[in-house]
Design a protein around this motif. Structure first.
Motif: not given
Ligand code: ATP
Ligand code: MG
Length: 372
Positions: A1-8, A20-41
């Protein structure tokens, strides 16, 4: 299950919270979204299961635009663990975990079987099943939240700061549980945190957000070693890599161009070279830099040696390391070995560097010298 974020992008009124967020979240992998409070995670996470709609851009799962997938169907294929568990207070633990399988009309026996398997996997006693959420500790509650997300065996699991309310001890043990689960189940996990240590421990890849922008998306090792800008550098902190020494490799601290000689060179020539270069040994190499041995100054004891070739006095059976070995492997080797110099070789035994006791000490002392 690859998740593609395209120009969001996402805006609340005039406030652009994701840009304008673009990146691909890979299948079977653990992807961490990190950033300060309020950054949009959280906003980004909720866009993946359509709890929030992007203002612009698209999200694709296995090539399918989620716009074209029914909301409920989409969410049933995704586990979702939210901060503070999100357990229903008026339901028992068992009812909480089985709510989705029951909606899906899964066979009762199968549910009971799965629930025992889950409790075992997350390290909880089945006696907890009849309790209510208020009768659980924070850590137990979070474990139940995880069980609930995993029980329908979804391909994708979204986790929004699932451990942030816990004390450090429970937190570490839940991180360990999650890694254990993931090593056997290989789910596509999107995990939100604002704790860099947690990110480095858990992540296959880390996406760092600053003020609605994706500033770096890479494996933990590269985030630690090559922060993309000052924000990441500060966020990571200079000393962080020393809490994960497995990411420090021999090639990061080795001497790139050790002083060498050919096996045919005379000892006289070699001793002179050592004197000039201020070293106590030479790496003896053949064609194409193939490693043959090390000539130590103290191996040459008799005057009659002067005209003999280096090959007669070099030591051949000495420990070597590879570029990719970690500094921990190296430290162990240096401690156990009576040799002060460790040649670094590639797969074909070509010499590509040298570790000396002093280069190792210099590298290790960085952690005490560098200021945050
Ligand atoms: N419904 C809303 N209306 C207006 N603004 C919102 C709304 N929801 C979130 N925001 C704003 O969007 C920004 C991003 O919020 P979000 O919840 O995604 O942040 P976060 O990175 O998850 O933060 P935290 O680490 O504190 O959970 C914040 O500035 C927040 O105030
Ligand atoms: Mg949040």
């Amino acid at each position: 299950m690859m998740i593609e974020i395209k120009k969001v992008s996402k805006a609340y009124k005039n406030n652009m919270v994701l840009k304008d967020i673009s990146f691909e979240i890979e299948t079977g992998k653990l992807t961490v979204l990190i950033g300060e409070s309020g950054c949009g995670k959280t906003t980004l996470l909720k866009m993946i299961n359509k709890l929030i709609k992007p203002t612009k851009g698209n999200i694709l799962i296995d090539g399918r635009n989620i716009k074209d997938i029914d909301d409920i169907k989409l969410r049933r294929g995704m586990g979702y663990v939210i901060q503070q568990t999100g357990l229903f207070p008026h339901m028992t633990v068992k009812e909480n975990i089985t709510i989705i399988p029951k909606i899906l009309k899964t066979d009762e026996n199968k549910i009971n079987e799965d629930i025992l398997k889950m409790m075992d996997m997350i390290g909880l006693d089945e006696s907890l099943l009849d309790r209510y959420p208020s009768e659980l500790s924070g850590g137990q509650g979070q474990r139940i939240g995880i069980a609930r997300a995993f029980i329908t065996n979804p391909d994708i699991i979204l986790m929004d700061e699932p451990f942030s309310a816990l004390d450090p001890m429970s937190r570490v043990s839940l991180q360990d549980e999650l890694l254990k689960l993931q090593s056997s189940l290989h789910k596509t996990i999107v995990f939100v945190t604002h704790d860099m240590d947690e990110a480095i421990k858990l992540a296959d890849k880390i996406a760092i957000f600053d003020n609605g922008e994706l500033v770096q998306y890479d494996v933990p090792e590269n985030i630690l070693k090559h922060p993309a800008n000052d924000f990441v550098k500060n966020f990571v902190g200079k000393k962080r890599i020393w809490t994960s020494p497995k990411y420090i490799k021999v090639e990061d601290i080795m001497i790139d161009k050790p002083v060498t000689c050919l096996p045919s060179y005379s000892i006289f020539y070699c001793l002179n070279k050592m004197k000039m270069m201020k070293v106590d040994s030479l790496m003896v190499v053949g064609d194409n830099n193939k490693f043959l041995g090390v000539l130590y100054v103290e191996s040459v004891t008799d005057k009659s040696a002067m005209n003999k070739p280096a090959s007669e006095y070099m030591l051949k059976d000495i420990p070597t390391v590879k570029k990719e070995d970690s500094i921990m492997t190296l430290a162990k080797l240096v401690t156990e070995s009576r040799f002060s110099n460790i040649p670094v070789l590639d797969d074909k035994n070509h010499l590509c560097g040298l570790i000396t006791r002093s280069s190792l000490i210099t590298a290790l002392s960085q952690q005490f010298l560098e200021e945050e």
